[in-house]
Design a protein around this motif. Structure first.
Motif, short mmCIF file in Angstrom:
data_model
loop_
_atom_site.label_atom_id
_atom_site.label_comp_id
_atom_site.label_asym_id
_atom_site.label_seq_id
_atom_site.Cartn_x
_atom_site.Cartn_y
_atom_site.Cartn_z
N GLN A 169 64.36 64.61 -23.86
CA GLN A 169 65.14 63.51 -23.65
C GLN A 169 66.63 63.93 -23.43
OE1 GLN A 169 65.35 60.88 -26.97
NE2 GLN A 169 63.23 60.22 -26.78
N LYS A 192 68.21 60.04 -16.78
CA LYS A 192 68.83 59.95 -18.16
C LYS A 192 68.11 59.64 -19.21
CE LYS A 192 73.46 58.87 -20.09
NZ LYS A 192 74.60 58.25 -19.75
N VAL A 193 67.85 60.28 -20.30
CA VAL A 193 66.89 60.18 -21.66
C VAL A 193 65.69 59.48 -21.32
CG1 VAL A 193 67.40 59.21 -23.80
CG2 VAL A 193 69.36 59.74 -22.49
N GLY A 212 68.20 56.02 -21.09
CA GLY A 212 69.54 56.31 -20.74
C GLY A 212 69.97 55.41 -19.69
#
Length: 338
Positions: A169, A192-193, A212
């Motif tokens: 993550q 993202k994430v 994210g």
């Protein structure tokens, strides 16, 4: 290698048994179809009668139970208590505690390989992947502890049980792990994430929910390439296949919606709106008409009518509900959510 035998009754079990008795625990035969929900914020599980949609018992767990997985023989449901560093085995039909396995460090997510030989746990807090040999007697032997930064969380296996994919993550990567050698084959940046993983039919692509961001990444995992992104909603997080085998639902935890993705065209064909905050893990009812979903930020779970794609009922549970399991489903090996 370390052999971990499933212990008998412990003080923790005794405390849990006392609480269950006080709550008037029922006979398993009285409630054939039950739903188990993990309340990660208060170290309990809620047992729900699927027919009446009522909570019929609350059972204590270890600290921060996030995910669960039925054993290959369907005799036990494993609850992974990440902060307590243990696994709690419960009867998947009644929710009654069977036994505990201690010294399983930071088991955030758990999953069995399709050939049932490997049990994998992700250590979100410890940046590590633990791989265990697993046998028909439910014994676990630690095979490897593999450093895997940063924040390994969700996983998916290939059908041949040779590879497990894990999302990282914080580093925004997808890692491929060789199970036979317990080594990292490769890593790739995905966004993202990254969180939930889903393999499309024929193992053609791997879908990755970008918590994210607001999309699902489509990965050609054999060539380690992102071939497409599918717009969903903010906080695209986790997946659940629908009954037709052609569509998969993805929960958008920030947008508080659920998107339906066509697995052939790899497009978003519609969003379910009007939900409570933080939709996360999902499961299908026995008749496949309803999608049950945990709302991480609302202390409730919801029931969605898949015909109308409307939220028709909410059920109050504990704080931060996360993993969800239906007793009447057939045994599975891959994680059902994260």
């Amino acid at each position: 290698m370390r052999k971990l035998f499933l212990p008998g009754l412990t003080a923790t079990f005794a405390a849990g048994a006392a609480l269950v008795a006080a709550a008037g625990f029922f006979s398993p035969a009285a409630h054939a179809n039950n739903v188990i929900v993990l309340n990660s914020g208060e170290a309990t599980l809620s047992l729900i009668d699927e027919a009446t949609r009522q909570v019929v018992a609350t059972v204590p767990t270890g600290k921060e139970p996030h995910h669960l997985m039925v054993t290959p023989d369907n005799s036990s449901l494993i609850v992974a208590n990440s902060v307590s560093n243990n696994l709690m085995f419960v009867d998947p039909k009644s929710g009654k505690v069977q036994r505990w396995v201690e010294n399983i460090e930071d088991p955030y997510q758990v999953g069995f390989s399709p050939d049932r030989k490997w049990l994998v746990t992700t250590g979100l807090r410890l940046d590590r992947l633990d791989i265990y040999h697993y046998d028909a007697q439910n014994n676990m032997t630690l095979a490897s502890r593999l450093p895997l930064a940063v924040m390994p969380s969700h996983m998916a296996f290939t059908n041949d049980s040779k590879t497990v994919f894990v999302t990282l993550q914080v580093s925004g990567e997808l890692a491929a792990i060789d199970l036979a050698t317990q080594t990292v084959k490769w890593k790739m940046k995905v966004g993202k994430v990254p969180a939930g993983l889903w393999m499309t039919p024929g193992e053609k692509y791997l879908l990755v929910g970008m918590t994210g961001a607001d999309y699902v990444a489509v990965i050609d995992w054999r060539n380690q390439k992102i071939v497409k992104t599918i717009q969903t909603g903010k906080g695209a997080h986790n997946f659940r296949s629908l009954a037709d085998g052609k569509h998969v639902a993805v929960s958008n935890r920030v947008a508080s919606t659920i998107s339906i993705i066509d697995e052939d065209t790899l497009t978003n064909v519609g969003d379910i709106t009007g939900l409570l905050p933080g939709p996360d893990d999902m499961e299908l009812s026995a008749d496949k008409r309803y999608l049950w979903v945990t709302f991480r930020f609302a202390k409730h779970i919801g029931v969605i009518d898949l015909t109308t794609r409307k939220l028709i009922q909410t059920i109050s549970v504990g704080r931060s509900p996360h993993g969800i399991y239906f007793f009447d489903r057939a045994p599975v090996t891959a994680p059902n959510g994260a």
